[in-house]
Motif scaffolding. Structure first.
Motif, PDB file in Angstrom:
ATOM      1  N   MET A   1       0.834  -1.184   0.000  1.00 38.50           N
ATOM      2  CA  MET A   1       0.000   0.000   0.000  1.00 38.50           C
ATOM      3  C   MET A   1       0.886   1.258   0.000  1.00 38.50           C
ATOM      4  SD  MET A   1      -3.280   0.819   2.139  1.00 38.50           S
ATOM      5  CE  MET A   1      -3.990   2.397   2.133  1.00 38.50           C
ATOM      6  N   LEU A   2       0.451   2.263  -0.754  1.00 40.03           N
ATOM      7  CA  LEU A   2       1.217   3.489  -0.866  1.00 40.03           C
ATOM      8  C   LEU A   2       0.998   4.379   0.352  1.00 40.03           C
ATOM      9  CD1 LEU A   2       0.495   4.319  -4.599  1.00 40.03           C
ATOM     10  CD2 LEU A   2       2.557   3.305  -3.651  1.00 40.03           C
ATOM     11  N   ASN A   3       2.048   5.000   0.802  1.00 44.65           N
ATOM     12  CA  ASN A   3       1.991   5.917   1.932  1.00 44.65           C
ATOM     13  C   ASN A   3       1.583   7.296   1.402  1.00 44.65           C
ATOM     14  OD1 ASN A   3       2.709   7.904   3.837  1.00 44.65           O
ATOM     15  ND2 ASN A   3       4.265   6.573   4.739  1.00 44.65           N
ATOM     16  N   ALA A   4       0.375   7.751   1.748  1.00 44.06           N
ATOM     17  CA  ALA A   4      -0.149   9.015   1.229  1.00 44.06           C
ATOM     18  C   ALA A   4       0.745  10.189   1.622  1.00 44.06           C
ATOM     19  CB  ALA A   4      -1.573   9.238   1.716  1.00 44.06           C
ATOM     20  N   HIS A   5       1.243  10.190   2.848  1.00 38.84           N
ATOM     21  CA  HIS A   5       2.103  11.291   3.297  1.00 38.84           C
ATOM     22  C   HIS A   5       3.380  11.348   2.461  1.00 38.84           C
ATOM     23  CE1 HIS A   5       3.905  14.269   5.860  1.00 38.84           C
ATOM     24  NE2 HIS A   5       4.968  13.488   6.022  1.00 38.84           N
ATOM     25  N   ALA A   6       3.989  10.196   2.221  1.00 41.65           N
ATOM     26  CA  ALA A   6       5.218  10.148   1.422  1.00 41.65           C
ATOM     27  C   ALA A   6       4.954  10.593  -0.015  1.00 41.65           C
ATOM     28  CB  ALA A   6       5.812   8.742   1.451  1.00 41.65           C
ATOM     29  N   LEU A   7       3.805  10.203  -0.584  1.00 48.71           N
ATOM     30  CA  LEU A   7       3.457  10.620  -1.946  1.00 48.71           C
ATOM     31  C   LEU A   7       3.311  12.133  -2.032  1.00 48.71           C
ATOM     32  CD1 LEU A   7       0.858   7.954  -3.126  1.00 48.71           C
ATOM     33  CD2 LEU A   7       3.145   8.355  -4.038  1.00 48.71           C
ATOM     34  N   HIS A   8       2.603  12.707  -1.068  1.00 53.42           N
ATOM     35  CA  HIS A   8       2.411  14.163  -1.072  1.00 53.42           C
ATOM     36  C   HIS A   8       3.736  14.889  -0.858  1.00 53.42           C
ATOM     37  CE1 HIS A   8      -1.929  14.667  -1.499  1.00 53.42           C
ATOM     38  NE2 HIS A   8      -2.022  13.510  -0.873  1.00 53.42           N
ATOM     39  N   ALA A   9       4.587  14.367   0.012  1.00 54.97           N
ATOM     40  CA  ALA A   9       5.896  14.987   0.237  1.00 54.97           C
ATOM     41  C   ALA A   9       6.731  14.947  -1.039  1.00 54.97           C
ATOM     42  CB  ALA A   9       6.622  14.281   1.385  1.00 54.97           C
ATOM     43  N   ALA A  10       6.698  13.817  -1.735  1.00 50.45           N
ATOM     44  CA  ALA A  10       7.450  13.692  -2.989  1.00 50.45           C
ATOM     45  C   ALA A  10       6.895  14.644  -4.043  1.00 50.45           C
ATOM     46  CB  ALA A  10       7.406  12.254  -3.490  1.00 50.45           C
ATOM     47  N   ALA A  11       5.579  14.720  -4.153  1.00 48.35           N
ATOM     48  CA  ALA A  11       4.958  15.610  -5.144  1.00 48.35           C
ATOM     49  C   ALA A  11       5.309  17.067  -4.859  1.00 48.35           C
ATOM     50  CB  ALA A  11       3.446  15.407  -5.149  1.00 48.35           C
ATOM     51  N   HIS A  12       5.274  17.460  -3.588  1.00 54.40           N
ATOM     52  CA  HIS A  12       5.665  18.834  -3.235  1.00 54.40           C
ATOM     53  C   HIS A  12       7.141  19.065  -3.544  1.00 54.40           C
ATOM     54  CE1 HIS A  12       2.189  20.771  -1.455  1.00 54.40           C
ATOM     55  NE2 HIS A  12       1.863  19.616  -0.901  1.00 54.40           N
ATOM     56  N   GLY A  13       7.974  18.070  -3.316  1.00 55.16           N
ATOM     57  CA  GLY A  13       9.398  18.196  -3.626  1.00 55.16           C
ATOM     58  C   GLY A  13       9.635  18.432  -5.106  1.00 55.16           C
TER      59      GLY A  13
END
Length: 115
Positions: A1-13
């Motif tokens: 399962m994908l970690n939503a927080h990590a996805l959002h952090a990567a997208a913001h990066g």
């Protein structure tokens, strides 16, 4: 399962890093074009033969073409990042440069709601 927080952090990066690159490329393009436009004026003002500086001018022109190609590639990368964002179902809201870029300015009437 994908970690939503990590996805959002990567997208913001990604969003935080791509916009300055696009701005730097546009700045390089504008400065190089300005130099290219100045060269014939400077040659004429100095009363030098047309052949003076031609090789240098052609190299500046070649670099301008390279900058234009780099600009196209970073824009294509931007679109690919946006497609990846959509594929991962990450909402556009709050991602700065990765949000949908309108092709024209839009004005919307917003109703005034009293508190």
């Amino acid at each position: 399962m994908l970690n939503a927080h990590a996805l959002h952090a990567a997208a913001h990066g990604v969003a935080d890093r791509i916009a300055p690159i696009e701005a730097a490329i546009d700045d390089s393009f504008a400065k190089t074009a300005s130099l290219l436009a100045f060269l014939p004026e400077a040659r004429t003002a100095a009363r030098l033969p047309v052949s003076t500086g031609h090789d240098a001018m052609m190299r500046v022109l070649a670099s301008l073409n390279s900058i234009a190609q780099a600009r196209g590639e970073i824009l294509a990368a931007h679109a690919a990042f946006a497609a990846t964002r959509d594929d991962l179902r990450i909402t556009e809201k709050g991602f700065g440069s990765l949000t949908g870029c309108p092709t024209h300015a839009e004005l919307h009437v917003v109703a005034n709601h009293a508190a």
